[in-house]
Design an enzyme around this catalytic site. Structure first.
Site, PDB file in Angstrom:
ATOM      1  N   LYS A 198      41.225  33.516  32.593  1.00  0.00           N
ATOM      2  CA  LYS A 198      42.339  34.473  32.688  1.00  0.00           C
ATOM      3  C   LYS A 198      43.221  34.399  31.444  1.00  0.00           C
ATOM      4  O   LYS A 198      43.618  35.431  30.897  1.00  0.00           O
ATOM      5  CB  LYS A 198      43.145  34.200  33.976  1.00  0.00           C
ATOM      6  CG  LYS A 198      42.339  34.542  35.230  1.00  0.00           C
ATOM      7  CD  LYS A 198      42.981  34.068  36.528  1.00  0.00           C
ATOM      8  CE  LYS A 198      41.991  34.263  37.685  1.00  0.00           C
ATOM      9  NZ  LYS A 198      42.522  33.855  39.001  1.00  0.00           N
ATOM     10  N   GLN A 208      46.935  29.990  41.224  1.00  0.00           N
ATOM     11  CA  GLN A 208      45.484  29.866  41.409  1.00  0.00           C
ATOM     12  C   GLN A 208      45.165  29.236  42.769  1.00  0.00           C
ATOM     13  O   GLN A 208      45.689  28.177  43.112  1.00  0.00           O
ATOM     14  CB  GLN A 208      44.888  29.027  40.263  1.00  0.00           C
ATOM     15  CG  GLN A 208      43.377  28.906  40.306  1.00  0.00           C
ATOM     16  CD  GLN A 208      42.665  30.243  40.137  1.00  0.00           C
ATOM     17  OE1 GLN A 208      43.023  31.048  39.292  1.00  0.00           O
ATOM     18  NE2 GLN A 208      41.660  30.491  40.965  1.00  0.00           N
ATOM     19  N   ASP A 229      48.463  39.506  41.838  1.00  0.00           N
ATOM     20  CA  ASP A 229      47.304  39.253  42.709  1.00  0.00           C
ATOM     21  C   ASP A 229      47.332  40.152  43.952  1.00  0.00           C
ATOM     22  O   ASP A 229      46.330  40.269  44.658  1.00  0.00           O
ATOM     23  CB  ASP A 229      47.269  37.784  43.165  1.00  0.00           C
ATOM     24  CG  ASP A 229      46.281  36.946  42.353  1.00  0.00           C
ATOM     25  OD1 ASP A 229      45.393  37.530  41.707  1.00  0.00           O
ATOM     26  OD2 ASP A 229      46.397  35.704  42.386  1.00  0.00           O
TER      27      ASP A 229
HETATM   28  C1  BQF Z   1      30.771  35.896  36.279  1.00  0.00           C
HETATM   29  C2  BQF Z   1      37.234  32.731  42.699  1.00  0.00           C
HETATM   30  C3  BQF Z   1      36.439  31.756  44.752  1.00  0.00           C
HETATM   31  C4  BQF Z   1      37.655  31.144  44.948  1.00  0.00           C
HETATM   32  C5  BQF Z   1      38.689  31.305  44.055  1.00  0.00           C
HETATM   33  C6  BQF Z   1      33.219  35.788  35.809  1.00  0.00           C
HETATM   34  C7  BQF Z   1      34.734  34.745  37.346  1.00  0.00           C
HETATM   35  C8  BQF Z   1      33.665  34.391  38.139  1.00  0.00           C
HETATM   36  C9  BQF Z   1      32.377  34.769  37.791  1.00  0.00           C
HETATM   37  C10 BQF Z   1      36.132  34.383  37.720  1.00  0.00           C
HETATM   38  C11 BQF Z   1      37.070  33.529  41.488  1.00  0.00           C
HETATM   39  C12 BQF Z   1      35.775  34.199  41.190  1.00  0.00           C
HETATM   40  C13 BQF Z   1      38.125  33.620  40.585  1.00  0.00           C
HETATM   41  C14 BQF Z   1      32.148  35.453  36.627  1.00  0.00           C
HETATM   42  C15 BQF Z   1      38.017  34.339  39.284  1.00  0.00           C
HETATM   43  C16 BQF Z   1      35.915  35.213  40.077  1.00  0.00           C
HETATM   44  O1  BQF Z   1      30.462  36.043  35.091  1.00  0.00           O
HETATM   45  O2  BQF Z   1      29.992  36.154  37.201  1.00  0.00           O
HETATM   46  C17 BQF Z   1      34.501  35.441  36.174  1.00  0.00           C
HETATM   47  O3  BQF Z   1      36.805  33.842  36.868  1.00  0.00           O
HETATM   48  N1  BQF Z   1      36.649  34.663  38.970  1.00  0.00           N
HETATM   49  C18 BQF Z   1      39.358  32.967  40.909  1.00  0.00           C
HETATM   50  O4  BQF Z   1      40.312  33.031  40.150  1.00  0.00           O
HETATM   51  O5  BQF Z   1      39.476  32.256  42.038  1.00  0.00           O
HETATM   52  C19 BQF Z   1      38.469  32.096  42.935  1.00  0.00           C
HETATM   53  C20 BQF Z   1      36.217  32.552  43.625  1.00  0.00           C
END
Ligand code: BQF
Length: 292
Positions: free
Chosen positions: A52, A96, A119
């Site tokens: 991010k 987060q 968010d």
């Molecule tokens: C990709 C998330 C579960 C719990 C909390 C790119 C992300 C993921 C995959 C990413 C996720 C999942 C995020 C890919 C943010 C998605 O290339 O496939 C980016 O950074 N995500 C989060 O902030 O909290 C989570 C999943």
């Protein structure tokens, strides 16, 4: 079968945002500023927060990362949120998830100023979303709506099955797709762990959104020919052949489902990158729109 390329689409959206940021700056308006609060050192959470921050740099946003120790108290976290709420330079911020067990997630999301809640998790914003009042949409559902739109996937009158009722993905996804809006007007079934005869439902679906967090759950025998598949899952499975020791698996058994699908999002490179892009989009909206 056509792949829905979330990586390429997110890159395009980031370019669009970068242009808008340049225009804001030219007009003498402020540079969008996103803050992220990370509590603890969970590996996946650290990766997500770093992505991010990097994405902010890419589009010309300012960013602030607030790193707190694993043993942070709820009171201490609420204090940090209060400071961010009051900081005039911060346009939007996120906490987060998941949070350590000593902290009540609900108390935390209710402490975020709804006008900075990029968010879209504050009850005020969930209410606005549900009532179709313009506001920040949660980034993952927002990203999926954007993919459906940009790939011109017909949703009006279609049967959609959303699997998983989380407050972050499944529930808002079911709400958005049932609304009269772009990528909406669908007939939505929200399935979950107590659903009976899931396969009967998914076999009738034109679009399946899988957001359960169970690796390779949806298999080819559960879907019909030509179905659109949106895979929100992202599980780290141990894999000794990889340098980092794991591979990423979606909630979809790609091998069998892709043989029947008309469109399908891969993991990685599908929905995940869109989540990041739409967080940036929300931060831009925090500067350019006044949702209150
Ligand atoms: C990709 C998330 C579960 C719990 C909390 C790119 C992300 C993921 C995959 C990413 C996720 C999942 C995020 C890919 C943010 C998605 O290339 O496939 C980016 O950074 N995500 C989060 O902030 O909290 C989570 C999943």
């Amino acid at each position: 079968m056509k792949l829905i390329d979330g990586k390429a689409t997110s890159a395009q959206i980031k370019e669009e945002i970068a242009i808008e940021v340049k225009n804001l700056k030219k007009k003498g308006l402020k540079t969008p500023h996103l803050a992220a609060v990370l509590v603890g050192t969970d590996g996946a959470s650290m990766t997500y927060v770093n992505s991010k921050v990097k994405a902010c740099e890419k589009v010309g946003f300012n960013s602030t990362l607030i790193d707190l120790p694993e043993d942070t108290t709820e009171e201490q976290l609420l204090h940090e949120i209060d400071l961010l709420n009051k900081d005039a330079d911060i346009d939007g911020f996120i906490v987060q998830l998941p949070l350590p067990k000593q902290i009540d997630e609900q108390k935390v999301l209710m402490a975020v100023d709804p006008n900075k809640d990029v968010d879209g998790f504050h009850p005020t914003n969930v209410g606005k979303m549900t009532l179709e009042i313009p506001t920040f949409l949660p980034a993952t559902p927002f990203g999926i709506m954007e993919l459906l739109e940009r790939y011109e996937i017909e949703t009006s009158g279609k049967n959609v099955v959303v699997i998983g009722r989380s407050h972050i993905v499944g529930r808002p996804m079911s709400i958005l797709m049932s609304q009269k809006r772009k990528a909406g007007d669908a007939t939505v079934t929200l399935a979950h762990s107590r659903t009976k005869n899931l396969k009967e439902l998914t076999l009738q679906a034109d679009i399946v959104v899988v957001a359960l967090g169970v690796a390779e759950f949806l298999t080819g025998d559960m879907v019909k020919e030509g179905v659109t598949i949106i895979d929100v899952g992202i599980t780290r499975l141990p894999d000794a052949t990889k340098k980092r020791g794991y591979r990423l698996a979606g909630d979809v058994d790609f091998e069998s489902v892709s043989k029947k699908a008309g469109y399908i999002t891969p993991v990685p490179g599908g929905v995940g990158p869109m989540t990041i892009a739409m967080l940036l989009k929300n931060t831009l909206l925090a500067v350019t729109k006044n949702f209150s």
